[in-house]
Design a protein around this motif. Sequence first.
Motif, PDB file in Angstrom:
ATOM      1  N   TRP A  75       0.977  -1.027   0.032  1.00 60.68           N
ATOM      2  CA  TRP A  75       0.125   0.100  -0.041  1.00 60.68           C
ATOM      3  C   TRP A  75       0.673   1.366   0.051  1.00 60.68           C
ATOM      4  O   TRP A  75       0.333   2.404  -0.260  1.00 60.68           O
ATOM      5  N   ASP A  76       2.190   0.919   0.005  1.00 57.42           N
ATOM      6  CA  ASP A  76       3.144   2.318  -0.170  1.00 57.42           C
ATOM      7  C   ASP A  76       3.230   2.696  -1.582  1.00 57.42           C
ATOM      8  O   ASP A  76       3.481   3.788  -1.830  1.00 57.42           O
ATOM      9  N   ASN A  97       1.722   4.004  -5.038  1.00 56.89           N
ATOM     10  CA  ASN A  97       0.718   4.724  -5.486  1.00 56.89           C
ATOM     11  C   ASN A  97      -0.306   4.263  -6.513  1.00 56.89           C
ATOM     12  O   ASN A  97       0.131   3.831  -7.452  1.00 56.89           O
ATOM     13  N   ASP A 151      -3.259   3.487   8.960  1.00 58.48           N
ATOM     14  CA  ASP A 151      -2.302   4.192   8.307  1.00 58.48           C
ATOM     15  C   ASP A 151      -2.089   4.298   6.877  1.00 58.48           C
ATOM     16  O   ASP A 151      -1.671   5.142   6.129  1.00 58.48           O
ATOM     17  N   ALA A 152      -2.159   2.843   6.472  1.00 63.76           N
ATOM     18  CA  ALA A 152      -2.136   2.430   5.141  1.00 63.76           C
ATOM     19  C   ALA A 152      -3.322   3.135   4.063  1.00 63.76           C
ATOM     20  O   ALA A 152      -2.905   3.589   3.025  1.00 63.76           O
ATOM     21  N   ALA A 205      -4.641   5.992   4.821  1.00 62.30           N
ATOM     22  CA  ALA A 205      -4.460   7.441   4.961  1.00 62.30           C
ATOM     23  C   ALA A 205      -3.335   7.556   3.862  1.00 62.30           C
ATOM     24  O   ALA A 205      -3.668   8.640   3.033  1.00 62.30           O
ATOM     25  N   LYS A 206      -2.492   6.818   3.519  1.00 61.12           N
ATOM     26  CA  LYS A 206      -1.275   7.074   2.734  1.00 61.12           C
ATOM     27  C   LYS A 206      -1.985   6.805   1.359  1.00 61.12           C
ATOM     28  O   LYS A 206      -1.595   7.852   0.158  1.00 61.12           O
ATOM     29  N   LEU A 207      -2.878   5.795   1.055  1.00 56.26           N
ATOM     30  CA  LEU A 207      -3.347   5.544  -0.185  1.00 56.26           C
ATOM     31  C   LEU A 207      -4.392   6.670  -0.711  1.00 56.26           C
ATOM     32  O   LEU A 207      -4.251   7.270  -1.945  1.00 56.26           O
ATOM     33  N   SER A 264      -3.828   9.862   0.596  1.00 56.30           N
ATOM     34  CA  SER A 264      -2.942  10.999   0.110  1.00 56.30           C
ATOM     35  C   SER A 264      -2.243  10.821  -1.216  1.00 56.30           C
ATOM     36  O   SER A 264      -2.122  11.894  -1.897  1.00 56.30           O
ATOM     37  N   ASN A 265      -2.214   9.465  -1.744  1.00 56.97           N
ATOM     38  CA  ASN A 265      -1.512   9.119  -3.070  1.00 56.97           C
ATOM     39  C   ASN A 265      -2.365   9.138  -4.389  1.00 56.97           C
ATOM     40  O   ASN A 265      -2.264   9.039  -5.444  1.00 56.97           O
TER      41      ASN A 265
END
Length: 445
Positions: free
Chosen positions: A308-309, A311, A327-328, A330-332, A334-335
């Motif tokens: 999931w890091d 994008n 957290d994963a 939220a990262k997705l 924001s990507n």
Amino acid sequence: MDSRLEGIRDTVLARNPGEKEFHQAVIEVFESLGPVHDRHPEFLEGAVLERLCEPERQIIFRVPWTDDAGRVHVNRGFRVEFNSALGPYKGGLRFHPSVYLGIVKFLGFEQIFKNALTGMPIGGGKGGSDFDPRGRTDAEIMRFCQSFMTELYRHIGEYTDVPAGDIGVGGREIGYLFGQYKRITNRYESGVLTGKGISWGGSLVRPEATGYGTVIFAQEMLKTRGQSFDGQRVVVSGSGNVAIHAIAKAQSLGATVVACSDSAGYVVDEAGIDVELLRHIKEVERGRLTEYAARRGGATHVTGGSVWDVNGTVALPCATQNELDGDAAAKLVSNGLIAVAEGANMPSTREAVSVFHEAGILFGPGKAANAGGVATSALEMQQNASRDSWTFEHTEQRLTEIMVGIHDRCAATADEYGAPGNYVVGANIGGFVKVADAMLAQGLI
Ligand code: NDP
């Protein structure tokens, strides 16, 4: 959560201690069901939820087997026959070292609603073992499956309980299980297991169905916003049965799948995953993703870490439960993520689902998005019952109709209950009402 349901939840949690995945699945469903009980007080009076959370039957058994060196091993087998209001228990078998009663019950509980959503006459169940098939020879897998079936056979049948595959159980294992069932019972009862080989009672499209269905569901979600898979950058977790066919379908619709994973790490392939190479490594060689990166120019392998890091605009979690946390998510987001469809069962944690909903991401929960597998298993049962076998095109057409139907039912139910666009609410309420009505109609059983 609706205050009328809190006491029922507390009782369920207290009487099933330590089963954290089952607790999670129950809470997630209960959180959607408040408005249903405003309209249907008879569900509370009939204690439908209390009954629904208690499996009709739970079977736990010893599975002794010998490895190729003659050493004796003992594993634990499970079959939880959760609910038969709509039909014979139906749900897969999982062979993975993490399997214990709490995982089998979470999967069986989800299966009740999923199967109801398909519109097919199937109840909910699930089973498996803490056996680890990884690194085992074919002969060891066969002996394990034969021992497993030597107990399971007395509990299953075409009109009783119809297992299929799941993690660690594919066509090879279903073959060994079916062979042993036939040998013990002296019956060629095709409808007792699904996921069979095409030449001996299986259905075309069954291997592809879960992955294909997940992508069809996602495509329907995208359509509601005037979008499609064409041009999307897709990230997939897992590289097993569901993931492989989800990748193939997404790419056939014009997407580029840039990453997939297994339990050791993930590969990034900006040119788009080569599905045939992936299939060969995973299904024929039973190898690892490091081999994919070694053979495919331009692809890189990352050991550990999280897929999931990477994008992408669409995420398809197709590995296992709780693999995508807050957290994963939220990262997705924001990507640049726009949609998630769960090919796996409960891969997103409750925190992740909240992140997706708050960000306005299209989110298709597993019990709706991955229902194409069990729906096509029900089509396999239909073909077995009529001694018929359908073409690939006809079966795929049925799968597409079923997935579009599930999508539309979830969307309409979410609208009806004041949560437009919320497929979690739509799936939970849509599945629940159907099962609850059937349970009340059949009396106190
Ligand atoms: P497979 O065994 O074919 O593949 C599972 C994949 O997920 C493998 O890549 C595996 O990696 C990875 N995986 C499994 N466990 C973990 C873990 N604990 N951590 C990280 N990765 C893991 O299974 P399926 O593709 O059949 O099933 C995948 C998901 O889809 C499951 O949640 C299953 O319940 C669900 N599902 C499956 C259906 C079906 O028809 N098969 C139907 C509906 C849902 P590795 O090889 O390294 O272990």
